[in-house]
Write an enzyme that holds these catalytic residues in place. Sequence first.
Site, PDB file in Angstrom:
ATOM      1  N   CYS A  80       0.861  -1.185   0.000  1.00 36.96           N
ATOM      2  CA  CYS A  80       0.000   0.000   0.000  1.00 36.96           C
ATOM      3  C   CYS A  80       0.895   1.232   0.000  1.00 36.96           C
ATOM      4  O   CYS A  80       0.639   2.228  -0.666  1.00 36.96           O
ATOM      5  CB  CYS A  80      -0.873   0.056   1.251  1.00 36.96           C
ATOM      6  SG  CYS A  80      -1.906  -1.378   1.499  1.00 36.96           S
ATOM      7  N   HIS A  82       1.128   5.125  -1.378  1.00 34.10           N
ATOM      8  CA  HIS A  82       0.490   5.986  -0.385  1.00 34.10           C
ATOM      9  C   HIS A  82       1.394   6.406   0.764  1.00 34.10           C
ATOM     10  O   HIS A  82       0.934   6.551   1.891  1.00 34.10           O
ATOM     11  CB  HIS A  82      -0.774   5.306   0.152  1.00 34.10           C
ATOM     12  CG  HIS A  82      -1.863   5.184  -0.879  1.00 34.10           C
ATOM     13  ND1 HIS A  82      -2.444   6.271  -1.470  1.00 34.10           N
ATOM     14  CD2 HIS A  82      -2.458   4.096  -1.426  1.00 34.10           C
ATOM     15  CE1 HIS A  82      -3.366   5.856  -2.340  1.00 34.10           C
ATOM     16  NE2 HIS A  82      -3.375   4.544  -2.336  1.00 34.10           N
ATOM     17  N   ARG A  89     -13.277  -1.180  -1.397  1.00 28.84           N
ATOM     18  CA  ARG A  89     -12.108  -0.330  -1.637  1.00 28.84           C
ATOM     19  C   ARG A  89     -10.809  -1.099  -1.344  1.00 28.84           C
ATOM     20  O   ARG A  89      -9.888  -1.124  -2.134  1.00 28.84           O
ATOM     21  CB  ARG A  89     -12.223   0.932  -0.776  1.00 28.84           C
ATOM     22  CG  ARG A  89     -11.062   1.909  -0.801  1.00 28.84           C
ATOM     23  CD  ARG A  89     -10.790   2.485  -2.155  1.00 28.84           C
ATOM     24  NE  ARG A  89      -9.927   1.602  -2.931  1.00 28.84           N
ATOM     25  CZ  ARG A  89      -9.604   1.795  -4.202  1.00 28.84           C
ATOM     26  NH1 ARG A  89     -10.074   2.812  -4.865  1.00 28.84           N
ATOM     27  NH2 ARG A  89      -8.818   0.955  -4.823  1.00 28.84           N
ATOM     28  N   CYS A 139      -7.884  -2.502  -3.816  1.00 26.75           N
ATOM     29  CA  CYS A 139      -6.479  -2.117  -3.606  1.00 26.75           C
ATOM     30  C   CYS A 139      -5.589  -3.358  -3.702  1.00 26.75           C
ATOM     31  O   CYS A 139      -4.525  -3.316  -4.311  1.00 26.75           O
ATOM     32  CB  CYS A 139      -6.290  -1.476  -2.235  1.00 26.75           C
ATOM     33  SG  CYS A 139      -6.932   0.197  -2.118  1.00 26.75           S
TER      34      CYS A 139
END
Lengths: 273, 104
Positions: free
Chosen positions: A181, A185, A230, A234
Amino acid sequence: MNTNQIHKAMMVLALSTSFAAVAADSAVTDSDRIEQYREMISDGNPAEFDEMRGEELWKKAAGPNKVSLEQCDLGKGAGVVKGAYSELPKYFKDTKKVQDLESRLLTCMTTLQGFTEDEITAKPFASSKKPSDISSLATYVVGQSKGIKMAVSTKHPKVKESYEIGKRIFNYRAGPYDFACSTCHATSGVRIRMQDLPNMRSSKKDAQIAYTGWPAYRVSQGLTRSFQWRLNDCFRQQRFPEPKFASEATIALTTFLAVNANGAEYVGPGLKR
Amino acid sequence: MGNPMKIRATAKDGVTEVKILMQHEMETGLRKEADGTLVPAWFITEVKAQYQGRTVLDGQFGQSISKNPYLLFRFKGGAVGEKIAVSWVDNKGDSRTDEATIAA
């Protein structure tokens, strides 16, 4: 994905940006324009329809037991919906687990209404062919926390543990692309295509904006998407194996993201491109 | 019978602003299923807004309008507490009418 809808969404975007360009000076960035577009359509958010659908489902007697979900305890007592989402995930004594909204709804639908878990988790996400009940219910519940500040407590050791696991998952690189992730991010000022990527590792503000905008209506898909969706997407984008719906891993990651958003006003259900 | 619309109307300084969110698939008729069959066209063709029996908006919609269309318009007149009625008709002959009370 529906190309046609994307084209139409793009067209609206193109129109709204060209109008904006006339009035604004050259300092206006693409993301400002996207923000303007969002503002223009924010009081016509079709997620409201999903909220309405969810509210009906909440109050309707259903399942083998023919009862509604009005006795469902989302953490603030049986039947209390107002503000419940702003405090989730939370540790629940009855299930002895940390649960996010969707896993808690799953508990209520199985224990109160008598559905089997497989019935619900077989297809937990909405598609253009078929809406998802659990997803609509979630949209309704989150809508009842609008304007309330996020306050997820990590006092309970299990929640704290979940947060730590979530943090590790967030930073865990794996899969064929060696992705995490944090690959996308954890840096400020980067974007993918036209979308600014929030820095959820070190920017409190980014983390807050990102979390409080979900669940959201996706214009390009014509559907309201839940938080479990969501995260699921991802993982798909990272080429990870698909996580099980409402699994411990997804809840841990949700806990990590929710705690980081603490203090921000919940503004969803949101609206995305 | 289509799904309900969300209508919000506010009157200010002699002008009423009406915001309408319609629930409709708005299929163009050009999209194909995974197996190649055409998804039949299904879209709103007419939208009408009436205030006290007077038509204040009469519009034609087509395939280029997105799913769940949102429409905003203003008209002169309209008083708080009065009703505004909005209706649409689609190419399958389905229709829907909803009413809203004008707020301050």
